[in-house]
Structure formats: structure tokens, C-alpha cells
Design an enzyme around this catalytic site. Sequence first.
Site, PDB file in Angstrom:
ATOM      1  N   CYS A  17       0.831  -1.217   0.000  1.00  0.00           N
ATOM      2  CA  CYS A  17       0.000   0.000   0.000  1.00  0.00           C
ATOM      3  C   CYS A  17       0.862   1.263   0.000  1.00  0.00           C
ATOM      4  CB  CYS A  17      -0.906  -0.057   1.229  1.00  0.00           C
ATOM      5  SG  CYS A  17      -1.703   1.487   1.675  1.00  0.00           S
TER       6      CYS A  17
ATOM      7  N   CYS B 228       0.196   3.656   2.897  1.00  0.00           N
ATOM      8  CA  CYS B 228       0.726   3.055   4.132  1.00  0.00           C
ATOM      9  C   CYS B 228       2.219   3.342   4.250  1.00  0.00           C
ATOM     10  CB  CYS B 228       0.495   1.545   4.149  1.00  0.00           C
ATOM     11  SG  CYS B 228      -1.235   1.040   4.111  1.00  0.00           S
TER      12      CYS B 228
END
Length: 137
Positions: free
Chosen positions: A64, A67
Site C-alpha cells: 500500500c 501506508c
Amino acid sequence: MSGDSTIEDIREQKKNELQNQTEAETADAGDVPAEPVHVNGTDELTSTIGDYDVVLVDFYADWCGPCQMLEPVVESIAESTDAVVAKVDVDANQQLAAQFGVQGVPTMVLFADGEPVKQMVGFEDEGTLRGLIEQYS
């Protein structure tokens, strides 16, 4: 001389065990880790939430992008606030993520006194997270 070596090995092992025990007792005394704590499974998360007053849980995935952008922010928060930052890899802990209704990553859940008080989906800036933590610290 091999007997001397074995005795030294045993002494070193005992010394390490005592040091680890002392560190564990210090952590139990309320010291907050200065780095994010990686959590695997419900039991570890429940224990972490129960051991500390304020816990920010970062549900993330290695693949991600947001993230990865959030990583330096959560590291800074762990280092410089009274909150514990717990990281949960949603790929390795799918049931745990589902338990907290995580449908997108990153998802941050703030716990205060063992209860979830705020859930945020997507990238959050450091100032927003710090302000939220200060409300509950």
C-alpha cells in the site's frame, strides 16, 4: 578447558535471561515503546490495548503506497508521544482486520483506556494524529 567455556556460556545465558526479564518488567511498569510494535493476532492486540492507556493501531499492507507514506509519521508518533503505536499487517491478520471493520488501508484506530474512540481511513497527517492522541493522553 572446555569446561570453563561451558561455564562461561551458561553465565552469559543467565545474564541475558535476567536482562530480558528486567526489560520485560520495565515495560510492564508503564514505559511506552519508542517504536511501533508489530502485532500478530487478536491476543497480542488485546494485550497491547490492555497494557497501555492510549494505543494507536495502524492497519497496513506492505504493498500500500499511502501506508508507506504514513510509516515515518507513525514512527515519529511512537517516538515522541505517550501513545503506543501498534502495527497490524492486514494480509497476515485478515480476521483481525475484519473484526475492526477494516475495508481499506491504511486504517488507524485509536484506543483510550481499552476502548476504540476514533477510526480513520486513509493517510492522516502527523499534526492531526498528534492532536487526537493529546485529547486522550
